[in-house]
Design a protein around this motif. Structure first.
Motif, mmCIF file in Angstrom:
data_model
loop_
_atom_site.group_PDB
_atom_site.id
_atom_site.type_symbol
_atom_site.label_atom_id
_atom_site.label_comp_id
_atom_site.label_asym_id
_atom_site.label_seq_id
_atom_site.Cartn_x
_atom_site.Cartn_y
_atom_site.Cartn_z
ATOM 1 N N PRO A 116 44.352 42.838 46.357
ATOM 2 C CA PRO A 116 43.676 42.686 44.992
ATOM 3 C C PRO A 116 42.183 42.057 45.520
ATOM 4 O O PRO A 116 41.814 41.025 46.413
ATOM 5 C CB PRO A 116 44.449 41.178 44.327
ATOM 6 C CG PRO A 116 45.909 41.406 45.070
ATOM 7 C CD PRO A 116 45.801 42.285 46.509
ATOM 8 N N VAL A 119 41.446 38.306 45.320
ATOM 9 C CA VAL A 119 41.963 37.436 46.427
ATOM 10 C C VAL A 119 41.015 37.710 47.496
ATOM 11 O O VAL A 119 40.701 36.598 48.258
ATOM 12 C CB VAL A 119 43.123 37.937 46.730
ATOM 13 C CG1 VAL A 119 43.772 37.360 48.152
ATOM 14 C CG2 VAL A 119 44.390 37.755 45.596
ATOM 15 N N TYR A 143 36.739 46.920 48.702
ATOM 16 C CA TYR A 143 37.831 47.559 47.810
ATOM 17 C C TYR A 143 37.430 48.868 47.446
ATOM 18 O O TYR A 143 38.140 49.835 47.795
ATOM 19 C CB TYR A 143 37.876 46.562 46.763
ATOM 20 C CG TYR A 143 38.821 47.248 45.790
ATOM 21 C CD1 TYR A 143 40.182 47.580 45.807
ATOM 22 C CD2 TYR A 143 38.163 47.720 44.509
ATOM 23 C CE1 TYR A 143 40.803 48.167 44.903
ATOM 24 C CE2 TYR A 143 39.077 48.349 43.576
ATOM 25 C CZ TYR A 143 40.201 48.759 43.792
ATOM 26 O OH TYR A 143 41.180 49.111 42.634
ATOM 27 N N ASP A 204 33.247 45.269 37.875
ATOM 28 C CA ASP A 204 33.648 44.011 38.869
ATOM 29 C C ASP A 204 32.438 43.047 39.225
ATOM 30 O O ASP A 204 33.070 42.305 39.658
ATOM 31 C CB ASP A 204 34.472 44.887 39.949
ATOM 32 C CG ASP A 204 35.593 45.376 39.681
ATOM 33 O OD1 ASP A 204 36.125 45.095 38.326
ATOM 34 O OD2 ASP A 204 36.167 46.117 40.140
#
Length: 295
Positions: A116, A119, A143, A204
């Protein structure tokens, strides 16, 4: 004009066209009703009064929003600069002929793609004690770079196998085959997915407010918490959301522009040399000199 047939479905007849128009009209009415209800609720809760919009005319509020927007663009810029090479490197690793390199690259990509994002950002910020900007950039890079690695790998593998075999038959090395044959052809297939992932990365960046990074959403939160009227977040969202939407649309427009330029066929100058009449193209020079021309 006759209707064109399709191999995938039958051409709709008059009754089917009438049903499709009816479904479209009903969907349009439903969307219009939803938009009308939202606008009514905004007026009903007095979200367009001057008292709720006057704070945005203050210079301090405007500077706070501009500073937050600049920090958002800074985090996004660093993410793009780092995620694209990260994805290209590990995509090449996953396509490597060496088993150890391929396995290590696969473990890295699958781990950070499954972890995630929030996290990772919290772990880098709290456990490693990294500054908010670089904690956010590191999490986004790991990511999105892992996702882009899969995009690059899938794009290269989507090129027909004959292109690779023909390049090897010409004596090109693997790096030359990748650089001059596979990657240029895969760019068209990869570009929409790359831009979509960059849009995800841009949105994000708003996670930075959770680690006190003063990005655009964090600036809006500061403004809303200092307003002394009911539902202060709604005017702030109505200011911030169009900016995010505009930046995402700008990225999509840039992708379409690059794609259109990439589809243009290169200009071919000249052509293949034409043989003179009476000359056998497959004969050696001595035989061509002895061969009589046309009478």
């Amino acid at each position: 004009m006759t209707a064109e047939t399709s191999a995938l479905y039958d051409v709709p007849g008059p009754r089917a066209l009438a049903r499709h128009r009816l479904y479209g009209l009903l969907a349009l009415l439903a969307v219009a009703a939803l938009v009308g209800w939202v606008v009514y609720m905004l007026f009903h809760t007095q979200q367009f009064t001057a008292a709720k919009w006057s704070p945005f005319t203050y210079r301090g509020v405007q500077e706070l929003l501009l500073r937050g927007l600049g920090n958002t663009l800074k985090a996004f810029g660093w993410t793009v600069l780092l995620a694209l090479p990260f994805g290209a490197l590990f995509a090449a690793g996953r396509l490597s002929d060496h088993r150890a390199v391929r396995w290590c690259s696969t473990v890295v990509v699958e781990f950070f793609r499954a972890m995630p994002l929030l996290v990772m950002i919290f772990f880098i910020f709290v456990a490693l004690k990294v500054e908010p900007l670089w904690a956010l950039v590191a999490g986004l890079t790991l990511y999105n770079g892992s996702v882009l690695a899969e995009v690059f790998r899938a794009g290269v593998l989507a090129v027909p196998r004959g292109q690779r075999e023909a390049a090897y038959a010409l004596g090109l090395r693997k790096t030359q085959v990748m650089a001059y044959v596979l990657v240029p052809q895969a760019n068209r297939a990869m570009l929409p997915s790359i831009i979509s992932q960059l849009v995800v990365a841009l949105k994000d960046t708003s996670l930075g407010f959770l680690i006190t990074y003063e990005e655009f959403l964090h600036a809006g939160k500061l403004i809303a918490t200092n307003l002394d009227y009911d539902l202060p977040f709604i005017p702030v969202v109505m200011v911030i959301a169009p900016v995010y939407i505009g930046m995402c649309l700008l990225l999509s427009w840039t992708a379409r522009w690059v794609e259109r330029r990439g589809r243009r066929s290169p200009k071919v100058r000249g052509g293949a040399p034409m043989a003179r009449p009476g000359i056998g193209m497959g004969l050696p020079p001595e035989a061509q000199e002895r061969r009589p021309g046309p009478e």
